[in-house]
Write a protein that holds these residues in place. Structure first.
Motif, PDB file in Angstrom:
ATOM      1  N   LEU A 106      -7.646  13.777   5.100  1.00 18.65           N
ATOM      2  CA  LEU A 106      -6.405  13.044   4.888  1.00 18.65           C
ATOM      3  C   LEU A 106      -5.906  12.345   6.150  1.00 18.65           C
ATOM      4  N   GLY A 107      -5.923  13.081   7.294  1.00 16.45           N
ATOM      5  CA  GLY A 107      -5.404  12.501   8.527  1.00 16.45           C
ATOM      6  C   GLY A 107      -6.096  11.192   8.860  1.00 16.45           C
ATOM      7  N   GLU A 108      -7.417  11.205   8.754  1.00 18.08           N
ATOM      8  CA  GLU A 108      -8.180  10.003   9.077  1.00 18.08           C
ATOM      9  C   GLU A 108      -7.910   8.889   8.058  1.00 18.08           C
ATOM     10  N   PHE A 109      -7.803   9.278   6.795  1.00 19.54           N
ATOM     11  CA  PHE A 109      -7.573   8.277   5.750  1.00 19.54           C
ATOM     12  C   PHE A 109      -6.226   7.580   5.922  1.00 19.54           C
ATOM     13  N   THR A 110      -5.169   8.357   6.222  1.00 25.15           N
ATOM     14  CA  THR A 110      -3.859   7.703   6.353  1.00 25.15           C
ATOM     15  C   THR A 110      -3.820   6.882   7.632  1.00 25.15           C
ATOM     16  N   LYS A 111      -4.433   7.375   8.702  1.00 18.88           N
ATOM     17  CA  LYS A 111      -4.409   6.638   9.961  1.00 18.88           C
ATOM     18  C   LYS A 111      -5.085   5.283   9.798  1.00 18.88           C
ATOM     19  N   ASN A 112      -6.060   5.223   8.900  1.00 18.88           N
ATOM     20  CA  ASN A 112      -6.750   3.965   8.697  1.00 18.88           C
ATOM     21  C   ASN A 112      -6.248   3.214   7.476  1.00 18.88           C
ATOM     22  N   GLY A 113      -5.204   3.757   6.871  1.00 23.56           N
ATOM     23  CA  GLY A 113      -4.566   3.043   5.774  1.00 23.56           C
ATOM     24  C   GLY A 113      -5.438   2.818   4.566  1.00 23.56           C
ATOM     25  N   VAL A 114      -6.343   3.742   4.246  1.00 20.00           N
ATOM     26  CA  VAL A 114      -7.203   3.512   3.089  1.00 20.00           C
ATOM     27  C   VAL A 114      -6.774   4.278   1.834  1.00 20.00           C
ATOM     28  N   VAL A 115      -5.789   5.184   1.947  1.00 15.09           N
ATOM     29  CA  VAL A 115      -5.340   5.881   0.744  1.00 15.09           C
ATOM     30  C   VAL A 115      -3.898   5.514   0.406  1.00 15.09           C
TER      31      VAL A 115
ATOM     32  N   SER B 108      -9.075  -2.235   9.625  1.00 15.62           N
ATOM     33  CA  SER B 108      -8.995  -3.315   8.666  1.00 15.62           C
ATOM     34  C   SER B 108      -8.164  -4.469   9.211  1.00 15.62           C
ATOM     35  N   THR B 109      -7.694  -5.314   8.301  1.00 16.55           N
ATOM     36  CA  THR B 109      -6.905  -6.473   8.706  1.00 16.55           C
ATOM     37  C   THR B 109      -5.439  -6.113   8.857  1.00 16.55           C
ATOM     38  N   LYS B 110      -4.704  -6.982   9.507  1.00 20.68           N
ATOM     39  CA  LYS B 110      -3.274  -6.733   9.724  1.00 20.68           C
ATOM     40  C   LYS B 110      -2.542  -6.643   8.387  1.00 20.68           C
ATOM     41  N   GLU B 111      -2.930  -7.523   7.473  1.00 22.26           N
ATOM     42  CA  GLU B 111      -2.290  -7.553   6.157  1.00 22.26           C
ATOM     43  C   GLU B 111      -2.389  -6.180   5.472  1.00 22.26           C
ATOM     44  N   GLN B 112      -3.601  -5.601   5.516  1.00 21.79           N
ATOM     45  CA  GLN B 112      -3.797  -4.299   4.874  1.00 21.79           C
ATOM     46  C   GLN B 112      -3.067  -3.202   5.624  1.00 21.79           C
ATOM     47  N   ALA B 113      -2.993  -3.314   6.955  1.00 23.88           N
ATOM     48  CA  ALA B 113      -2.269  -2.314   7.731  1.00 23.88           C
ATOM     49  C   ALA B 113      -0.794  -2.329   7.361  1.00 23.88           C
ATOM     50  N   VAL B 114      -0.247  -3.541   7.193  1.00 23.76           N
ATOM     51  CA  VAL B 114       1.163  -3.659   6.805  1.00 23.76           C
ATOM     52  C   VAL B 114       1.383  -3.016   5.441  1.00 23.76           C
ATOM     53  N   ASP B 115       0.481  -3.343   4.498  1.00 24.27           N
ATOM     54  CA  ASP B 115       0.574  -2.742   3.154  1.00 24.27           C
ATOM     55  C   ASP B 115       0.575  -1.227   3.236  1.00 24.27           C
ATOM     56  N   ALA B 116      -0.375  -0.694   4.023  1.00 25.79           N
ATOM     57  CA  ALA B 116      -0.527   0.756   4.103  1.00 25.79           C
ATOM     58  C   ALA B 116       0.702   1.394   4.724  1.00 25.79           C
ATOM     59  N   LEU B 117       1.220   0.784   5.792  1.00 21.21           N
ATOM     60  CA  LEU B 117       2.413   1.343   6.444  1.00 21.21           C
ATOM     61  C   LEU B 117       3.594   1.346   5.483  1.00 21.21           C
ATOM     62  N   LEU B 118       3.763   0.249   4.744  1.00 30.61           N
ATOM     63  CA  LEU B 118       4.884   0.174   3.812  1.00 30.61           C
ATOM     64  C   LEU B 118       4.733   1.230   2.722  1.00 30.61           C
ATOM     65  N   ALA B 119       3.496   1.375   2.206  1.00 33.11           N
ATOM     66  CA  ALA B 119       3.279   2.348   1.131  1.00 33.11           C
ATOM     67  C   ALA B 119       3.501   3.766   1.625  1.00 33.11           C
ATOM     68  N   GLN B 120       3.024   4.040   2.846  1.00 34.66           N
ATOM     69  CA  GLN B 120       3.158   5.405   3.355  1.00 34.66           C
ATOM     70  C   GLN B 120       4.606   5.759   3.640  1.00 34.66           C
ATOM     71  N   ASN B 121       5.418   4.747   3.896  1.00 33.91           N
ATOM     72  CA  ASN B 121       6.796   5.029   4.294  1.00 33.91           C
ATOM     73  C   ASN B 121       7.811   4.732   3.198  1.00 33.91           C
ATOM     74  N   GLU B 122       7.343   4.615   1.976  1.00 33.32           N
ATOM     75  CA  GLU B 122       8.264   4.481   0.864  1.00 33.32           C
ATOM     76  C   GLU B 122       8.352   5.845   0.206  1.00 33.32           C
ATOM     77  N   ARG B 123       9.495   6.501   0.315  1.00 29.03           N
ATOM     78  CA  ARG B 123       9.603   7.894  -0.106  1.00 29.03           C
ATOM     79  C   ARG B 123      10.460   8.023  -1.347  1.00 29.03           C
ATOM     80  N   ARG B 124      10.069   8.961  -2.179  1.00 29.16           N
ATOM     81  CA  ARG B 124      10.888   9.271  -3.344  1.00 29.16           C
ATOM     82  C   ARG B 124      12.166   9.931  -2.844  1.00 29.16           C
ATOM     83  N   VAL B 125      13.309   9.481  -3.361  1.00 26.84           N
ATOM     84  CA  VAL B 125      14.584  10.083  -2.972  1.00 26.84           C
ATOM     85  C   VAL B 125      14.567  11.540  -3.420  1.00 26.84           C
ATOM     86  N   GLU B 126      14.855  12.428  -2.478  1.00 21.70           N
ATOM     87  CA  GLU B 126      14.721  13.852  -2.779  1.00 21.70           C
ATOM     88  C   GLU B 126      15.554  14.270  -3.992  1.00 21.70           C
TER      89      GLU B 126
END
Lengths: 411, 525
Positions: A106-115, B108-126
């Motif tokens: 998981l750590g590697e996957f999130t760091k690389n934004g693939v999941v 990956s590309t910057k575009e995908q990194a932005v997508d991933a960061l946004l997705a990872q940091n969108e949290r369900r309101v507790e």
């Protein structure tokens, strides 16, 4: 001259196009027909699975196909290849929508934004807590767990009727049984096997990384210090006495136990298939130190690709189809690892061996999923092996060097 | 087909000659068919680079085979095409990656990194409830969500926050009809799934309250975003702390006080990878040892395999020996086995306590074949000798059989003995034929990753080094290790490529020098 080239090329290309074209109309028509017959066939899912679980996922996929009319394509891959391939292929858009995987990726996957995160909603409560925790990072869940695996002490009840309380009891019982080996534990030659040896290490109070309150790890090394040194000394002593040996590989350990050459073997449920004609019991690993011997618990699950074009289907398939007791039980039957869903796990616990593993797993610690773990493995095992084989004359010094080497690698 | 023959026959009277031309047309048509298929596939996948290369190759192929001015090209074009695709392109791409930071955290590309960061940091309101959700379509074709909260139906879209929808029908807890909106069936939802998963319906006018989104079009949850991306400025903002992250040269978002967000993207970093490759002090000591061992291993492998292969070839070339064919066939067996499998088998046979060599052949001796530094090196060379001598045996046999008999006769008349004949005639003539193959064998062994990985895995480890490298590691297995491809360190494809380029240069230079030297040999004959 020039004209003849053009003419000939044009001719060749026309031929080629005709050849291509002739096949296409009928194909299109078939596709149209398909689409009108099954109106919802507008998406398709690609799922990566390993060999053991292919059939079980296939069954669930077929049920989902009939229910929703979506094509689910199952791609079989080597489990060892999935991690690297998923990392490399998801960014190119060639990756799957869903893949099976272990929680420590998981750590590697999130760091690389693939999941992509999965919202389990209220279903999260239906799973054994440690399984969902293992797939959780910063409060987000990234995988649908389906199996929990951990090692324990497998005992041949014919040779040793009683479960040993401590490590010394086990050695005594093993010697009393008069078998070739007092007990068996695998090691990958001089690369060691820190995963299998981990319960012994934790009993000396030397976990690999510091743990937070919620069970997640922070990248602060904890293998060193007094506990670690005590463990190293113990490894040296046991190696000298011949109770531990780096020459016993997985295959040798399994074969020797199956032949009744030892009453005990430290191992996981994946070994049981080879021991079918023995009477077995599963006990906690006896502790050589003064703290409980906690093995690692690994959780297997499904990840959704961050670049999936069928995210809706992927989530729907996982959350609503793969989290049913039927699907989880089918996966259990295929892989032999206790299910992560409480209802399926309860059903599977009718088997005393499964129940035994589950009980040991309840007090186990999750394997760290932080990316820093990668730098630990290679130093860890080799050091343990060199202490056991006596190659490292001074166990404490070797252990301390390992700690500083890992710190150097972590930077 | 029939058309081709017809045109071919017609043209045969003029510039072209009948049947041969027809065959050519058909073959080219086949090539073109495959090519056009590839072009179409590339078009559909949007791979413009591949598309351009395919078109260029196709045009080149058609031109070469229909013009009369490119006769040599007609022979070498297929080889040239494969060389371009499988060698030049691969080396070129490796060279490109060597100047980027492609690796862990820069995947990956910057575009995908932005997508991933946004997705990872969108949290369900507790403790926000799960809302049974229906996807609906408004009059203007815009999508909306209809949800049931505490028994009441609310509907909204990206523009309009959730509002009560009087008159809606609820069946089994799910909205089935909303006035003013069309409920979409499952098929339409799936067709528009991208829109559905990216739709955020605000809970209220205040953005801080969060918005409803769904992952399966059945259940919705209220989410809040911790990060927001400002597309115009290209910056990320943490809404809870107000910290602004701007992209830096390393391909990561960085705040003013140097803190970075976890997911980065690939950027060009210049020669940084080459600097890292030679700048890390922990690798300085092991690198020299490994470099020396790599050369020793490659040279000794070539020398030992060649010596044994040649010796056996000469023995079995002796006409007085009976059953030569049988022996020769047996000799080739190791060559017929896949190298990785043989190496794996040998590693089992050389196991200290359970291996066949110690247990059966040496009567239970505990010789640490693979765990003692010098014995491990010997084992590696020994196994490679077993694997490699049949090849040398084959080429030497071939070369020996083509040596002219009259030279030997002349030597005998001049009174040369066996040793003298071998040294002055057989050996030089044999080397003329085999030297290029010896050089390629050197280059192969220099990068013989399979053998090392499967037999010893590089072990036993250096006791005095602080990096996971061992006494039998060669440069290529070191690269594999250093760049984390074996999982023992964070993956760094940029560094791996940089080191591979260095090895490529070393092997290239040595081979070039060696080939120059062999030209002198050729003057002998």
């Amino acid at each position: 001259m020039r004209r003849s080239i053009l003419l000939a090329s044009a001719l060749a290309t026309t031929l080629a196009l005709t050849a291509c074209g002739s096949g296409e109309p009928s194909g299109d028509a078939a596709a149209d027909e398909d689409a009108s017959a099954k109106p919802s066939a507008s998406g398709s899912l690609t799922v990566w699975v390993d060999e053991t679980r292919e059939a079980a996922v296939q069954t669930a996929a077929e049920a989902y196909e009939t229910e929703s009319g979506v094509d689910v394509e199952i791609v079989q891959k080597n489990f060892e290849d999935i991690r690297a391939d998923f990392l490399a292929q998801v960014p190119t858009g060639e990756g799957p929508d869903i893949t099976v995987g272990a929680h420590d990726w998981l750590g590697e996957f999130t760091k690389n934004g693939v999941v992509a995160p999965i919202e389990l909603g209220d279903r999260a409560g239906d799973f054994i807590p440690v399984s969902v925790e293992a797939f959780t990072q910063d409060g987000q869940v990234y995988g649908l767990p389906y199996a929990i695996e951990n090692i324990a002490l497998i005992r041949n009840t014919e040779l040793a009727p009683e479960a040993p309380e401590t490590y010394d009891d086990m050695i005594a019982a093993g010697k009393k049984a008069g078998t070739k080996f007092p007990f068996l534990i695998q090691s990958d030659g001089d690369k060691g096997d820190p995963y299998t040896y981990y319960p012994f290490q934790t009993s000396f109070g030397a976990p690999v990384f510091e743990q937070n309150e919620d069970g997640s790890y922070r990248p602060e090394l904890a293998v060193g210090g007094e506990g670690g040194e005590a463990f190293a000394t113990w490894l040296g002593e046991q190696g000298e006495e011949g109770n531990l040996s780096t020459d016993i590989s997985y295959d040798i350990a399994v074969e020797a136990f199956a032949k009744g050459q030892s009453p005990f073997v430290v191992g996981g449920p994946w070994m049981l298939e080879q021991f079918q004609d023995l009477d077995l019991a599963v006990d906690p690993v006896p502790a050589p130190g003064d703290q409980p011997a906690q093995p690692f618990v690994g959780v297997q699950g499904f990840y959704v690709s961050a670049q999936s074009e069928n995210a809706l289907l992927a989530n729907d398939f996982l959350v609503n189809s793969m989290s049913t007791p039927e699907a989880q039980t089918a996966l259990f039957e295929a892989g032999g690892r206790p299910p992560a869903l409480v209802e399926a796990a309860d059903a599977a616990s009718d088997d005393p061996l499964v129940a035994g593993f589950r009980e040991v797993g309840a007090s186990a610690v999750p394997m760290p999923s932080i990316p820093e773990m990668g730098s630990v493995w290679s130093f860890w095992g080799v050091t343990e092996a060199s202490i056991i084989s006596g190659k490292a004359k001074d166990p404490v010094k070797a252990w301390d060097k390992m700690v500083s080497d890992i710190e150097g690698a972590l930077g | 087909m029939s058309r081709a023959r017809f045109v071919g026959a017609e043209a045969g009277s003029g510039t072209f000659s009948g049947a041969g031309f027809a065959v050519k047309i058909v073959l080219i048509a086949l090539v073109d068919a495959l090519g056009v298929l590839g072009v179409l596939a590339a078009w559909r996948a949007g791979s413009w680079g591949i598309l351009a290369a395919m078109v260029a190759l196709l045009v080149a192929a058609n031109w070469v085979y229909f013009t009369k001015r490119a006769l040599p090209l007609k022979y070498i074009l297929p080889g040239l095409a494969f060389l371009l695709v499988y060698q030049v392109y691969v080396v070129g791409y490796t060279g490109y990656v060597a100047f980027t930071n492609y690796g862990d955290g820069h995947n990956s590309t910057k575009e995908q990194a932005v997508d991933a960061l946004l997705a990872q940091n969108e949290r369900r309101v507790e403790r926000s409830p799960a809302l049974p959700l229906t996807v609906v379509e408004g009059g203007g074709g815009e999508l909306g969500f209809a949800v049931v909260e505490d028994g009441a139906v609310e509907v909204g879209s990206a523009e309009e926050p959730l509002a009560a929808a009087p008159g809606a029908t609820v069946d089994a807890g799910v909205v089935t009809d909303v006035p003013g909106w069309t409920v979409l069936d499952r098929a339409t939802v799936l067709e528009r799934q991208d829109e559905v998963t990216s739709l955020r319906v605000p809970v209220s006018d205040d953005a801080a309250d969060g918005s409803v989104r769904t992952q399966d079009a059945r259940t919705g949850y209220v989410f809040q975003s911790v990060l927001t991306y400002d597309e115009a400025a290209g910056t990320m903002t943490d809404t809870s702390t107000g910290v602004v992250y701007t992209p830096n040269d390393e391909g990561q978002f960085e705040s003013a006080d140097g803190e970075t967000l976890p997911v980065g993207w690939r950027v060009t970093v210049g020669v940084e990878n080459f600097a890292t490759a030679f700048g890390d002090e922990r690798y300085a000591g092991p690198f020299v040892k490994i470099l020396l061992w790599t050369f020793a291993f490659a040279v000794l492998s070539v020398v030992t395999t060649f010596a044994l292969g040649m010796f056996l070839a000469m023995v079995f070339n002796e006409p007085r020996l009976r059953g030569r064919r049988v022996y020769r066939t047996l000799m080739i067996l190791p060559y017929a086995m896949p190298g990785f499998l043989a190496a794996l088998l040998w590693s089992g046979m050389l196991n200290k306590s359970f291996g066949v060599i110690n247990q059966v052949l040496l009567g239970g001796a505990a010789i640490p074949w693979l765990t003692d530094p010098w014995l491990a090196k010997l084992s590696v060379l020994g196994v490679n000798l077993w694997l490699g001598f049949p090849y040398m045996f084959l080429i030497c046999t071939g070369a020996l059989q083509s040596l002219p008999g009259d030279v030997y006769e002349a030597a005998r008349i001049d009174g040369a003995g066996r040793w003298r004949t071998w040294r002055s005639i057989t050996m030089p003539l044999l080397l003329v034929a085999t030297a290029p193959l010896l050089i390629s064998s050197f280059a192969f062994n220099f990068n013989n990753f399979t053998l090392i990985k499967m037999l010893t895995g590089g072990g036993p480890r250096f006791d005095d080094a602080s990096v996971p490298l061992g006494h039998t590691d060669i440069l290529i297995s070191m690269v594999y290790n250093v760049s984390g491809l074996d999982g023992s360190a964070p993956r760094d494809y940029g560094l791996a490529s940089a080191l591979s380029i260095v090895i490529f240069v070393v092997v290239g230079v040595i081979s070039a020098i060696a080939f120059r030297q062999t030209r002198k040999l050729e003057e002998l004959s």
